[in-house]
Design a protein around this motif. Sequence first.
Motif, PDB file in Angstrom:
ATOM      1  N   LYS A 210      46.609  13.468  39.535  1.00 16.69           N
ATOM      2  CA  LYS A 210      47.639  14.485  39.260  1.00 16.69           C
ATOM      3  C   LYS A 210      47.327  15.750  40.064  1.00 16.69           C
ATOM      4  O   LYS A 210      46.623  16.653  39.600  1.00 16.69           O
ATOM      5  N   THR A 211      47.813  15.780  41.280  1.00 18.86           N
ATOM      6  CA  THR A 211      47.564  16.917  42.167  1.00 18.86           C
ATOM      7  C   THR A 211      48.528  16.842  43.336  1.00 18.86           C
ATOM      8  O   THR A 211      49.376  15.945  43.401  1.00 18.86           O
ATOM      9  N   SER A 212      48.375  17.794  44.256  1.00 17.40           N
ATOM     10  CA  SER A 212      49.184  17.802  45.478  1.00 17.40           C
ATOM     11  C   SER A 212      48.270  18.097  46.659  1.00 17.40           C
ATOM     12  O   SER A 212      47.312  18.861  46.529  1.00 17.40           O
ATOM     13  N   ARG A 213      48.584  17.516  47.800  1.00 16.18           N
ATOM     14  CA  ARG A 213      47.801  17.804  49.022  1.00 16.18           C
ATOM     15  C   ARG A 213      47.886  19.283  49.386  1.00 16.18           C
ATOM     16  O   ARG A 213      46.980  19.820  50.013  1.00 16.18           O
ATOM     17  N   GLU A 214      48.957  19.938  48.966  1.00 23.07           N
ATOM     18  CA  GLU A 214      49.120  21.372  49.256  1.00 23.07           C
ATOM     19  C   GLU A 214      48.012  22.207  48.604  1.00 23.07           C
ATOM     20  O   GLU A 214      47.710  23.303  49.049  1.00 23.07           O
ATOM     21  N   ILE A 215      47.430  21.683  47.516  1.00 23.47           N
ATOM     22  CA  ILE A 215      46.412  22.438  46.776  1.00 23.47           C
ATOM     23  C   ILE A 215      45.009  21.891  47.057  1.00 23.47           C
ATOM     24  O   ILE A 215      44.059  22.640  47.188  1.00 23.47           O
ATOM     25  N   GLU A 216      44.886  20.559  47.144  1.00 20.45           N
ATOM     26  CA  GLU A 216      43.551  19.951  47.105  1.00 20.45           C
ATOM     27  C   GLU A 216      43.281  18.961  48.238  1.00 20.45           C
ATOM     28  O   GLU A 216      42.533  18.005  48.042  1.00 20.45           O
ATOM     29  N   GLU A 217      43.846  19.182  49.401  1.00 23.64           N
ATOM     30  CA  GLU A 217      43.743  18.191  50.482  1.00 23.64           C
ATOM     31  C   GLU A 217      42.309  17.738  50.753  1.00 23.64           C
ATOM     32  O   GLU A 217      42.004  16.552  50.773  1.00 23.64           O
ATOM     33  N   GLY A 235      51.680  14.651  42.455  1.00 27.20           N
ATOM     34  CA  GLY A 235      52.380  15.926  42.261  1.00 27.20           C
ATOM     35  C   GLY A 235      51.933  16.614  40.985  1.00 27.20           C
ATOM     36  O   GLY A 235      51.004  16.170  40.305  1.00 27.20           O
ATOM     37  N   THR A 236      52.617  17.697  40.619  1.00 27.74           N
ATOM     38  CA  THR A 236      52.174  18.513  39.477  1.00 27.74           C
ATOM     39  C   THR A 236      52.567  17.926  38.122  1.00 27.74           C
ATOM     40  O   THR A 236      51.933  18.217  37.115  1.00 27.74           O
ATOM     41  N   LYS A 425      54.140  31.389  47.845  1.00 26.03           N
ATOM     42  CA  LYS A 425      54.155  30.512  49.017  1.00 26.03           C
ATOM     43  C   LYS A 425      53.699  29.098  48.643  1.00 26.03           C
ATOM     44  O   LYS A 425      54.339  28.103  48.995  1.00 26.03           O
ATOM     45  N   ILE A 426      52.588  29.022  47.900  1.00 23.60           N
ATOM     46  CA  ILE A 426      52.063  27.705  47.499  1.00 23.60           C
ATOM     47  C   ILE A 426      53.068  27.001  46.590  1.00 23.60           C
ATOM     48  O   ILE A 426      53.310  25.797  46.700  1.00 23.60           O
ATOM     49  N   SER A 427      53.688  27.759  45.689  1.00 26.99           N
ATOM     50  CA  SER A 427      54.710  27.203  44.787  1.00 26.99           C
ATOM     51  C   SER A 427      55.825  26.552  45.597  1.00 26.99           C
ATOM     52  O   SER A 427      56.243  25.411  45.336  1.00 26.99           O
ATOM     53  N   ASP A 428      56.292  27.257  46.602  1.00 24.68           N
ATOM     54  CA  ASP A 428      57.369  26.771  47.453  1.00 24.68           C
ATOM     55  C   ASP A 428      56.952  25.468  48.154  1.00 24.68           C
ATOM     56  O   ASP A 428      57.693  24.471  48.143  1.00 24.68           O
ATOM     57  N   ASN A 429      55.742  25.452  48.717  1.00 25.31           N
ATOM     58  CA  ASN A 429      55.243  24.269  49.431  1.00 25.31           C
ATOM     59  C   ASN A 429      55.077  23.067  48.503  1.00 25.31           C
ATOM     60  O   ASN A 429      55.445  21.943  48.848  1.00 25.31           O
ATOM     61  N   VAL A 430      54.504  23.324  47.326  1.00 28.71           N
ATOM     62  CA  VAL A 430      54.267  22.246  46.346  1.00 28.71           C
ATOM     63  C   VAL A 430      55.597  21.651  45.892  1.00 28.71           C
ATOM     64  O   VAL A 430      55.755  20.425  45.824  1.00 28.71           O
ATOM     65  N   ASN A 431      56.562  22.503  45.591  1.00 28.47           N
ATOM     66  CA  ASN A 431      57.861  22.021  45.096  1.00 28.47           C
ATOM     67  C   ASN A 431      58.614  21.214  46.153  1.00 28.47           C
ATOM     68  O   ASN A 431      59.272  20.226  45.846  1.00 28.47           O
ATOM     69  N   LYS A 432      58.465  21.635  47.423  1.00 29.51           N
ATOM     70  CA  LYS A 432      59.134  20.899  48.506  1.00 29.51           C
ATOM     71  C   LYS A 432      58.545  19.499  48.673  1.00 29.51           C
ATOM     72  O   LYS A 432      59.214  18.578  49.125  1.00 29.51           O
ATOM     73  N   LYS A 433      57.271  19.345  48.347  1.00 36.12           N
ATOM     74  CA  LYS A 433      56.566  18.085  48.595  1.00 36.12           C
ATOM     75  C   LYS A 433      56.688  17.068  47.457  1.00 36.12           C
ATOM     76  O   LYS A 433      56.356  15.893  47.615  1.00 36.12           O
ATOM     77  N   GLU A 434      57.165  17.534  46.285  1.00 35.04           N
ATOM     78  CA  GLU A 434      57.128  16.687  45.081  1.00 35.04           C
ATOM     79  C   GLU A 434      57.839  15.350  45.252  1.00 35.04           C
ATOM     80  O   GLU A 434      57.310  14.306  44.882  1.00 35.04           O
TER      81      GLU A 434
END
Length: 454
Positions: A210-217, A235-236, A425-434
């Motif tokens: 339960k994570t995203s590459r945007e946060i924990e690559e 994803g989140t 910024k991170i919020s925007d990136n994470v949401n786009k990737k979900e």
Amino acid sequence: MFSDQRSLTILMLPWLAHGHISPYLELAKKLTTKRNFHIFICSTPVNLSSIKPKLSQKYSHCIEFVELHLPHDDLPELPPHYHTTNGLPPHLMSTLKTAFDMSSNNFSNILKTLSPDLLIYDVLQPWAPSLASLQNFPSIEFTPMGAALTSFSIQHIKNPSVKFPFPSIYLQDYEAEKFNNLLESSANGIKDGDRVQQCSARSCNIILVKTSREIEEKYIDYLSDLMGKKIVPVGTLVQEPMDQKVDEETWIMKWLNKMERSSVVYVCFGSEYFLSKEQIEEIAHGLELSKVSFIWVIRFPKAERSTRVEEVLPEGFLQRVGEKGVIMKGWAPQAKILQHSSVGGFVSHCGWNSVLESIKFGVPVIAMPMHLDQPINARLVEEVGVGVEVKRTGEGSLQREEVAKVIRDVVVEKFGEGVRKKALKISDNVNKKEDEEIDGVVEELIQACTGRGI
């Protein structure tokens, strides 16, 4: 190869904690909106009774609940209302794990009856993938914790003398002993650390995290090296706010509507951690000294639910803060509050679900980790740049001046501008990737079901 018309059946078995069951339910929802999956979520009746209301009618045709009965005749100290970590007296935790192990026969019968295409299981029940394997069902582990925490733990179990290769992630001396005790704690003759390792080892080629590459690559890649398996971020999985409104939501939203943009801090320490009187006192004084408006959710253990908040707060605190502060006892619509434009900071224990909620909604974190995985998550929050941790004394105590300083830094002062921008910024990136992340998960699960992932 299955055609898209052929429904695939997945059986999910999370650990008996709300912080585990909730992500499993959210993953089930995401999967069923993407493909023709039929999902069964298996847990104890007491857990299912609290999770059922969180499933709206639109999912009733594709998500079902299956009761797992733990033996209680053999363990009279663990009656059915204790078949959950929520409200469980701490001394009964190892008994709950033992009871969960003892339910493996019941679970084996569920597997036989449902005959799923795939089992998705959690980090504390190595017997589950073994049973699936005996019945020729593929199984995949889904860990509802982060990749930094998981890789830190796995490396610590495998090579305790080797330093973790990422210096941003560490434990203070006062945290390290608790963390070691956590991995060493055992039930039914098996250490938790060994359970975690066995569960990972028994997963088909992949592990869902339960994570995203945007946060924990880099932690996703390191975990993959440690495990020798592909790590697939899901994803989140932040819970969708429910359609129906409750009275608490209406009045707290009206209060927030009156406040200035990004001027309020939301203070909450999760559903299963209870602050000590000393911690409540330091946080209260910190909030008062910060002069920032706040919503503070205070919870008490079941045995103390009749306690009035006035009894634990500093004398005269409520009168002094007046309209600037709201205390909510027991429950608050967290996702809706964090989404509100008036909220500019989240004073959080850094449970993983809360960290991901704050990231999804772009709210900076004032980190106050308490135990378990929280210190590691708090260090990650700082490293990613979406929050600041409240520093403690050498013994791990909170100090009101430091609490006030970090709240002001993050929400008000120029110092926190970078954090506030980074959170958005991170919020925007994470949401786009979900969407893309869930599509990747669907592909992997289909491969596992068709035998290529076994």
